[in-house]
Design an enzyme around this catalytic site. Structure first.
Site, PDB file in Angstrom:
ATOM      1  N   HIS A 272     -12.174  -6.040   2.559  1.00 23.72           N
ATOM      2  CA  HIS A 272     -12.005  -4.864   3.210  1.00 23.72           C
ATOM      3  C   HIS A 272     -12.473  -3.383   2.188  1.00 23.72           C
ATOM      4  O   HIS A 272     -12.134  -2.297   2.433  1.00 23.72           O
ATOM      5  CB  HIS A 272     -10.626  -4.516   3.868  1.00 23.72           C
ATOM      6  CG  HIS A 272      -9.391  -4.178   2.836  1.00 23.72           C
ATOM      7  ND1 HIS A 272      -8.587  -3.316   2.522  1.00 23.72           N
ATOM      8  CD2 HIS A 272      -9.082  -5.022   1.633  1.00 23.72           C
ATOM      9  CE1 HIS A 272      -7.943  -3.448   1.498  1.00 23.72           C
ATOM     10  NE2 HIS A 272      -8.236  -4.650   0.952  1.00 23.72           N
TER      11      HIS A 272
ATOM     12  N   HIS B 130       1.010  -1.255  -0.037  1.00 25.61           N
ATOM     13  CA  HIS B 130       0.316   0.083   0.330  1.00 25.61           C
ATOM     14  C   HIS B 130       0.874   1.250  -0.040  1.00 25.61           C
ATOM     15  O   HIS B 130       0.724   2.081   0.772  1.00 25.61           O
ATOM     16  CB  HIS B 130      -0.918   0.017   1.339  1.00 25.61           C
ATOM     17  CG  HIS B 130      -1.999  -1.060   1.191  1.00 25.61           C
ATOM     18  ND1 HIS B 130      -2.561  -1.218   2.190  1.00 25.61           N
ATOM     19  CD2 HIS B 130      -2.740  -1.250   0.149  1.00 25.61           C
ATOM     20  CE1 HIS B 130      -3.881  -2.108   1.842  1.00 25.61           C
ATOM     21  NE2 HIS B 130      -3.750  -2.032   0.579  1.00 25.61           N
TER      22      HIS B 130
ATOM     23  N   HIS C  97     -11.947  -9.440  -5.803  1.00 27.57           N
ATOM     24  CA  HIS C  97     -11.610  -8.010  -5.213  1.00 27.57           C
ATOM     25  C   HIS C  97     -10.962  -7.508  -6.276  1.00 27.57           C
ATOM     26  O   HIS C  97     -10.048  -7.845  -6.959  1.00 27.57           O
ATOM     27  CB  HIS C  97     -10.717  -8.325  -3.895  1.00 27.57           C
ATOM     28  CG  HIS C  97     -10.371  -7.000  -3.369  1.00 27.57           C
ATOM     29  ND1 HIS C  97     -10.798  -5.871  -3.234  1.00 27.57           N
ATOM     30  CD2 HIS C  97      -9.063  -6.921  -2.631  1.00 27.57           C
ATOM     31  CE1 HIS C  97     -10.078  -5.115  -2.309  1.00 27.57           C
ATOM     32  NE2 HIS C  97      -9.009  -5.504  -2.128  1.00 27.57           N
TER      33      HIS C  97
ATOM     34  N   ASP D 142      -3.425  -5.554  -6.357  1.00 28.01           N
ATOM     35  CA  ASP D 142      -2.489  -6.664  -6.071  1.00 28.01           C
ATOM     36  C   ASP D 142      -3.067  -8.175  -6.348  1.00 28.01           C
ATOM     37  O   ASP D 142      -2.565  -9.297  -6.315  1.00 28.01           O
ATOM     38  CB  ASP D 142      -2.318  -6.933  -4.398  1.00 28.01           C
ATOM     39  CG  ASP D 142      -3.373  -6.517  -3.395  1.00 28.01           C
ATOM     40  OD1 ASP D 142      -4.506  -5.904  -3.945  1.00 28.01           O
ATOM     41  OD2 ASP D 142      -3.362  -7.172  -2.362  1.00 28.01           O
TER      42      ASP D 142
ATOM     43  N   HIS E 191      -3.589 -13.637   0.207  1.00 26.61           N
ATOM     44  CA  HIS E 191      -2.107 -13.545   0.781  1.00 26.61           C
ATOM     45  C   HIS E 191      -1.546 -14.496   1.734  1.00 26.61           C
ATOM     46  O   HIS E 191      -2.395 -14.986   2.665  1.00 26.61           O
ATOM     47  CB  HIS E 191      -2.089 -12.257   1.434  1.00 26.61           C
ATOM     48  CG  HIS E 191      -2.409 -11.077   0.493  1.00 26.61           C
ATOM     49  ND1 HIS E 191      -1.427 -10.627  -0.340  1.00 26.61           N
ATOM     50  CD2 HIS E 191      -3.418 -10.114   0.686  1.00 26.61           C
ATOM     51  CE1 HIS E 191      -2.131  -9.462  -1.110  1.00 26.61           C
ATOM     52  NE2 HIS E 191      -3.224  -9.140  -0.293  1.00 26.61           N
TER      53      HIS E 191
ATOM     54  N   TYR F 272      -1.926  -7.916  10.454  1.00 31.76           N
ATOM     55  CA  TYR F 272      -2.723  -7.829   9.147  1.00 31.76           C
ATOM     56  C   TYR F 272      -4.080  -7.270   9.710  1.00 31.76           C
ATOM     57  O   TYR F 272      -4.918  -6.330   9.264  1.00 31.76           O
ATOM     58  CB  TYR F 272      -2.940  -8.924   8.321  1.00 31.76           C
ATOM     59  CG  TYR F 272      -3.404  -9.167   7.133  1.00 31.76           C
ATOM     60  CD1 TYR F 272      -2.834  -8.794   5.875  1.00 31.76           C
ATOM     61  CD2 TYR F 272      -4.770  -9.146   6.862  1.00 31.76           C
ATOM     62  CE1 TYR F 272      -3.266  -8.729   4.733  1.00 31.76           C
ATOM     63  CE2 TYR F 272      -5.499  -9.038   5.565  1.00 31.76           C
ATOM     64  CZ  TYR F 272      -4.708  -8.786   4.454  1.00 31.76           C
ATOM     65  OH  TYR F 272      -5.171  -8.618   3.243  1.00 31.76           O
TER      66      TYR F 272
ATOM     67  N   GLU G 164      -8.703  -4.580  -5.972  1.00 32.93           N
ATOM     68  CA  GLU G 164      -7.460  -4.056  -5.575  1.00 32.93           C
ATOM     69  C   GLU G 164      -6.348  -4.545  -6.385  1.00 32.93           C
ATOM     70  O   GLU G 164      -6.469  -5.813  -6.830  1.00 32.93           O
ATOM     71  CB  GLU G 164      -7.198  -4.144  -4.080  1.00 32.93           C
ATOM     72  CG  GLU G 164      -6.120  -3.045  -3.706  1.00 32.93           C
ATOM     73  CD  GLU G 164      -5.993  -2.987  -2.509  1.00 32.93           C
ATOM     74  OE1 GLU G 164      -6.594  -3.532  -1.488  1.00 32.93           O
ATOM     75  OE2 GLU G 164      -5.261  -1.906  -1.876  1.00 32.93           O
TER      76      GLU G 164
ATOM     77  N   ASP H  23      -8.741 -11.070   0.631  1.00 27.78           N
ATOM     78  CA  ASP H  23      -7.926 -10.742   1.598  1.00 27.78           C
ATOM     79  C   ASP H  23      -8.080 -11.224   3.176  1.00 27.78           C
ATOM     80  O   ASP H  23      -7.099 -11.265   4.078  1.00 27.78           O
ATOM     81  CB  ASP H  23      -8.029  -9.075   1.634  1.00 27.78           C
ATOM     82  CG  ASP H  23      -7.100  -8.682   0.510  1.00 27.78           C
ATOM     83  OD1 ASP H  23      -6.094  -9.053   0.197  1.00 27.78           O
ATOM     84  OD2 ASP H  23      -7.765  -7.318   0.198  1.00 27.78           O
TER      85      ASP H  23
END
Ligand code: FEO
Length: 400
Positions: free
Chosen positions: A145, A23, A79, A83, A225, A192, A81, A164
């Site tokens: 999230h 991030h 998701h 990554d 992850h 995390y 995002e 996540d």
């Protein structure tokens, strides 16, 4: 290269051994991370999530060794995002019409990031995708999230692909929770949670209760992850339930920044007083300018009370104190006591500033804090110790 999880599911992600910041610079990843992508081969073939954009070419090249890309029937984007979606542009160049199953919010986030009109298929909680022998069941996980997050559950194999949630920034080729060092794993899992999921805790608890109410058998949890939860997979779900309910241990964390060691000496003297009054409480002390900010926040997450100290500079606080207070505010910790402290030379605004910030962060400020003019002499050191002792009583009283 791919890693076979069972007859039908192969991990096709990327272990990022080098990663130390995530991030941007907001999250430290001392143990690297991984971007987990899963290839599900049933009568139909589905790919669940991809990898971070810098690894997209490598990802697609490796994926070709596992499957003819044209044979992929469905892509699941749990998701948006980058990554996890960063491999999509490279992949979609090769298979542009393959449908991408995701939430309505994920369509917005993927379009917003990649500006492509891919073949999106919006799904909601309870929608299923039949792969032949097994089905994929989608479960929206809004704000776990991001607004677009969702989980995918595979029937028959009883795997929850949780993205996540339940993940950790932890690079390991051992892949499974029963194979890695458990203390390292849990340290990364709680860090995390504390640093990323804390603001969404009420939603975490609600979502887990909802999933448990489905009574789905879960043999494995495959996050996006870190390692896969294979041995007693629900242990991490139970931990999330614990962490999601205003978690605290018998710990007090003291965080300070100091120009000439006077605020540091205050911190250590207050700690001595706390220890005298309570031999069992864990006390952790950090200089916020020197320690890792996310490690500190992980300790704040575990604390029942925190003390934040800074020298006064230019009618305010030192840089690291201001930054950390901003992060504490953003994480919306609940049911934590707090106080301010600091040394000063002539005006002494730091504790007022810190107290105001702690209050606006929603922490329960116990008193007006303690400040020391110039360098603490023996009398002032004693006053700091007494302050620490008294604090233990105040925290206890407040908790009764
Ligand atoms: Fe791992 Fe929210 O991306």
């Amino acid at each position: 290269m791919g890693f076979k999880i069972n007859e039908k599911v192969t991990w096709v992600g990327k272990i990022d051994w080098e990663l130390r910041k995530f991030h941007g610079d907001e999250y430290s990843t001392h143990r690297g991370s991984s971007y987990n992508s899963y290839l599900v081969k049933d009568k139909k073939i589905a790919l669940i999530d991809t990898v971070w954009q810098p690894f997209s070419k490598e990802f697609v090249a490796n994926l070709k060794k596992e499957v003819n890309l044209k044979d992929i029937d469905y892509i699941i984007a749990n998701h948006g995002e980058i990554d996890h979606s960063g491999g999509l542009p490279e992949l979609m160049k090769e298979i542009p019409n393959t449908p991408i199953y995701c939430t309505k919010n994920a369509v917005k986030s993927l379009k917003g990031q990649y500006h492509q009109d891919w073949n999106f298929v919006e799904v909601k909680t309870g929608d299923t995708l039949d792969l032949g022998e097994n089905k994929l069941v989608f479960i929206e996980a809004k704000m776990l999230h991001w607004p677009d997050s969702m989980f995918t559950y595979m029937t028959g194999e009883n795997i929850l692909f949780s993205n996540d949630a339940f993940g950790q920034h932890y690079a390991s080729e051992l892949m499974y929770n029963d194979k890695v060092d458990n203390s390292e794993l849990m340290q990364e899992a709680i860090k995390y949670y504390g640093n990323i999921l804390t603001p969404f805790s009420p939603l975490v608890v609600k979502k887990i209760e909802e999933i448990l109410s489905f009574n789905l058998p879960v043999d494995m949890i495959c996050p996006s992850h870190g390692i896969i939860w294979r041995e007693k997979p629900l242990q991490i779900v139970n931990k999330y339930m614990e962490w999601g309910k205003n978690y605290k241990e018998n710990q007090i964390t003291i965080i300070y920044d100091s120009m000439w060691n006077n605020t540091r000496r205050m911190a250590e003297s207050i700690a001595e007083g706390i220890k005298e009054a309570d031999k069992d409480v864990t006390i952790k002390i950090f200089n916020s300018a020197k320690a890792d900010k996310n490690d500190i926040l992980g300790e704040v997450f575990k604390s029942k009370a925190i003390l934040v100290g800074s020298s006064t500079i230019n009618k305010g606080v030192l840089f690291s104190t201001a930054g950390l207070l901003e992060m504490i505010k953003g994480l919306e910790f609940k049911e934590k006591k707090a106080v301010a402290f600091g040394s000063y030379g002539w005006s002494g605004e730091s504790i007022k500033f810190i107290t105001k910030e702690l209050n606006s962060a929603g922490l329960e400020v116990i008193n007006d804090g303690i400040k020391v003019l110039w360098s603490p002499d023996d009398t002032e050191i004693e006053r700091c110790k007494e302050y620490g002792k008294k604090l233990v009583e105040l925290i206890l009283v407040e908790l009764i």
